[in-house]
Design an enzyme around this catalytic site. Structure first.
Site, PDB file in Angstrom:
ATOM      1  N   PHE A 284      -3.855 -14.108  -2.741  1.00 27.88           N
ATOM      2  CA  PHE A 284      -3.165 -12.893  -3.185  1.00 27.88           C
ATOM      3  C   PHE A 284      -2.542 -12.198  -1.968  1.00 27.88           C
ATOM      4  O   PHE A 284      -2.745 -11.015  -1.732  1.00 27.88           O
ATOM      5  CB  PHE A 284      -4.120 -11.945  -3.912  1.00 27.88           C
ATOM      6  CG  PHE A 284      -4.940 -12.590  -4.999  1.00 27.88           C
ATOM      7  CD1 PHE A 284      -4.426 -12.737  -6.278  1.00 27.88           C
ATOM      8  CD2 PHE A 284      -6.221 -13.051  -4.733  1.00 27.88           C
ATOM      9  CE1 PHE A 284      -5.192 -13.330  -7.282  1.00 27.88           C
ATOM     10  CE2 PHE A 284      -6.985 -13.645  -5.722  1.00 27.88           C
ATOM     11  CZ  PHE A 284      -6.477 -13.798  -7.001  1.00 27.88           C
TER      12      PHE A 284
ATOM     13  N   GLN B 126       0.834  -1.198   0.000  1.00 27.97           N
ATOM     14  CA  GLN B 126       0.000   0.000   0.000  1.00 27.97           C
ATOM     15  C   GLN B 126       0.871   1.250   0.000  1.00 27.97           C
ATOM     16  O   GLN B 126       2.023   1.238   0.419  1.00 27.97           O
ATOM     17  CB  GLN B 126      -0.943  -0.010   1.195  1.00 27.97           C
ATOM     18  CG  GLN B 126      -1.970  -1.119   1.172  1.00 27.97           C
ATOM     19  CD  GLN B 126      -2.950  -1.007   0.006  1.00 27.97           C
ATOM     20  OE1 GLN B 126      -3.046   0.018  -0.646  1.00 27.97           O
ATOM     21  NE2 GLN B 126      -3.678  -2.086  -0.251  1.00 27.97           N
TER      22      GLN B 126
ATOM     23  N   CYS C  99      -9.009  -2.733  -5.160  1.00 27.49           N
ATOM     24  CA  CYS C  99      -8.585  -1.394  -5.572  1.00 27.49           C
ATOM     25  C   CYS C  99      -9.356  -0.917  -6.788  1.00 27.49           C
ATOM     26  O   CYS C  99      -9.144   0.216  -7.241  1.00 27.49           O
ATOM     27  CB  CYS C  99      -7.081  -1.369  -5.857  1.00 27.49           C
ATOM     28  SG  CYS C  99      -6.579  -2.473  -7.201  1.00 27.49           S
TER      29      CYS C  99
ATOM     30  N   GLU D 236       0.314 -16.899  -2.681  1.00 29.24           N
ATOM     31  CA  GLU D 236       0.848 -15.751  -3.416  1.00 29.24           C
ATOM     32  C   GLU D 236       1.693 -16.266  -4.574  1.00 29.24           C
ATOM     33  O   GLU D 236       2.552 -17.138  -4.387  1.00 29.24           O
ATOM     34  CB  GLU D 236       1.703 -14.880  -2.487  1.00 29.24           C
ATOM     35  CG  GLU D 236       2.555 -13.831  -3.168  1.00 29.24           C
ATOM     36  CD  GLU D 236       1.781 -12.885  -4.061  1.00 29.24           C
ATOM     37  OE1 GLU D 236       2.257 -12.592  -5.168  1.00 29.24           O
ATOM     38  OE2 GLU D 236       0.691 -12.437  -3.635  1.00 29.24           O
TER      39      GLU D 236
END
Length: 457
Positions: A321, A281, A410, A342
């Site tokens: 993820f 982030q 997002c 991941e």
């Protein structure tokens, strides 16, 4: 069938005359609302929608309209009647850069626009009115970015740095950037000096690394000057930078100096390592806020008082993820079992390191999270996919026995698409929240919590 022939009666696009290009026209427009992507939406007399960047709902504007694009686009010429939510941008480069496309709006108006974009997309996709959206406001509307991606060009002996201009790959050179934290803002001066004499172009990620010092990740297309390599090495050896990584186009392995991994303060207060070049982030405070809220929403008793950040969730938890583990460190705490998935090997290694540093049990699997089969005993799935969403994972969750889902997104459009699938599979949306991780921009982070309706599967 011979080349150049087609079955009788089948239309050929080449037979259609080209659509005549329409001249640009100046129009007086009323801005109705803001669309995902930040542009204001107006309608012409024939109800054709026109997207006009840099506007606010309720405004009357004059714009040059191009109907040759789909959708039609408008270039703002002047504001005739301004919205009370319009403010003077605080950045001198806002028009050229385009990165902060909401800087002409008050903070309250930005938050309201983000929430409405999310609400509208989710309502359309699910066919139901979503729950009231809770907005997590930004602590710092300026100077908040502790990580950023910059665009750099070197030509005729000069290296310039900045961002891409709106809707193009053209460099908008920005000697200053008021959304960058002071700890990394100096890179705007340092990087052109370090890369002086290089030719070509590249993307440069900057962040804080070990000891709060700068880390730089360069992906370069062209030639880097010999003196630049020496300058990078000197900055790392002398301790000005914690580390750097340089990936040259066509090279099999990157050049690594020191430790190029970003380090942030995790949601539990301990240092958290991010794999070099991987996603995190944009701000440390924003990442902490998001991780703590996700951990709360993952609990079965989400609305019950919690004793501490360590009691974040329960049951068997699967995280898809997972990145470098910014969410994992709270999700694994108190879970009956925890598995993180991941695809990026470097990020998976960092996630393992972050869990091990906290003596947390859990398994990190390096594979495609969008194709990962959901184990039968999983109670809750947490997923934070890229902008493209998670069509494969959503389908797998819909067919599973999972009871709770926390979806971090997002992109409102792909979030809405996936929530529509889950809603039709028997999940109810209980919480929908926006997190202001990108003040001054049209980007918004959204967190959705869903539970399986009684009797579904």
């Amino acid at each position: 069938m011979p080349h150049g022939t087609r079955p009788a009666g089948r239309p050929d696009r080449r037979d259609k005359p080209a659509r005549p290009k329409q001249a640009l026209r100046t129009e007086l427009l009323h801005i109705e609302n803001l669309a995902a992507g930040g542009a204001g939406v107006a309608r012409l007399a024939d109800r054709t929608a026109v997207f006009v960047p840099g506007t606010a709902p309720g405004e009357r504007v004059e714009a040059e309209v191009d109907r040759n694009t789909r959708p039609a686009r408008g270039r703002l010429l002047r504001v005739i009647e301004a919205s009370p939510d319009r403010v003077d941008p605080t950045c001198l480069h806002v028009d050229a850069c385009g990165g902060c496309d909401f800087m002409h709006l008050s903070q309250h108006a930005q938050e309201a626009a983000h929430a409405e974009i999310v609400r509208s997309a989710v309502a359309h996709a699910t066919g139901e009115a979503p729950p009231a959206i809770h907005v997590h406001a930004a602590h710092e509307p300026l100077g908040y970015r502790t990580r950023a991606r910059l665009y750099v060009r070197g030509e005729r002996g000069r290296v310039r740095i900045g961002y891409r201009a709106p809707g193009s790959h053209v460099l908008a050179a920005t000697p200053t950037c008021i959304v960058l934290a002071s700890s990394i803002a100096g890179a705007l001066d340092e990087i052109p000096a370090v890369l002086a004499g290089s030719t070509g172009e590249g993307d440069v990620q900057i962040a804080r690394g070990a000891g709060g010092r700068l880390v730089v990740d360069v992906s370069w297309r062209g030639e880097i000057a010999p003196a630049a390599w020496t300058a990078i090495d000197r900055r790392v050896v002398e301790g000005a930078w914690a580390g750097a990584r340089v990936r040259m186009e066509g090279a099999k392995t990157p050049a690594v100096f020191g430790d190029p991994r970003p380090v942030l303060e995790g949601a539990d207060g301990a240092p958290l390592v991010i794999a070099a070049g991987s996603f995190a982030q944009s701000s440390d405070r924003g990442a902490v806020l998001l991780a703590r809220r996700v951990a709360e929403l993952a609990r079965a008793d989400v609305d019950a008082p919690r004793e501490g950040a360590g009691e974040a969730t329960n049951g068997h938890v699967l995280e898809l993820f997972a990145g470098s583990g910014t969410l994992s460190i709270l999700l694994a705490r108190g879970a009956a079992s925890f598995v993180a998935v991941e695809s990026d090997e470097g990020a998976a290694r960092s996630a393992r390191e972050n869990l091990a540093a906290r003596d947390l049990a859990g398994k990190v699997v390096a594979t495609d999270a969008d194709a990962y089969p959901i184990p039968p005993r999983v109670d809750v799935v947490v997923l934070d996919p890229p902008r493209a969403g998670a069509e494969g994972a959503t389908a797998a969750i819909a067919a599973s026995r999972v009871q709770r889902i926390v979806y971090v997104a997002c992109d409102p459009a792909t979030l809405a698409r996936d929530l529509g699938v889950l809603s039709r599979a028997g999940f109810a949306l209980t919480h929908l929240e926006t997190v202001e991780l990108f003040p001054q921009t049209s980007h918004v982070e959204t967190v959705a919590r869903l539970v399986r309706r009684r009797g579904a599967r």
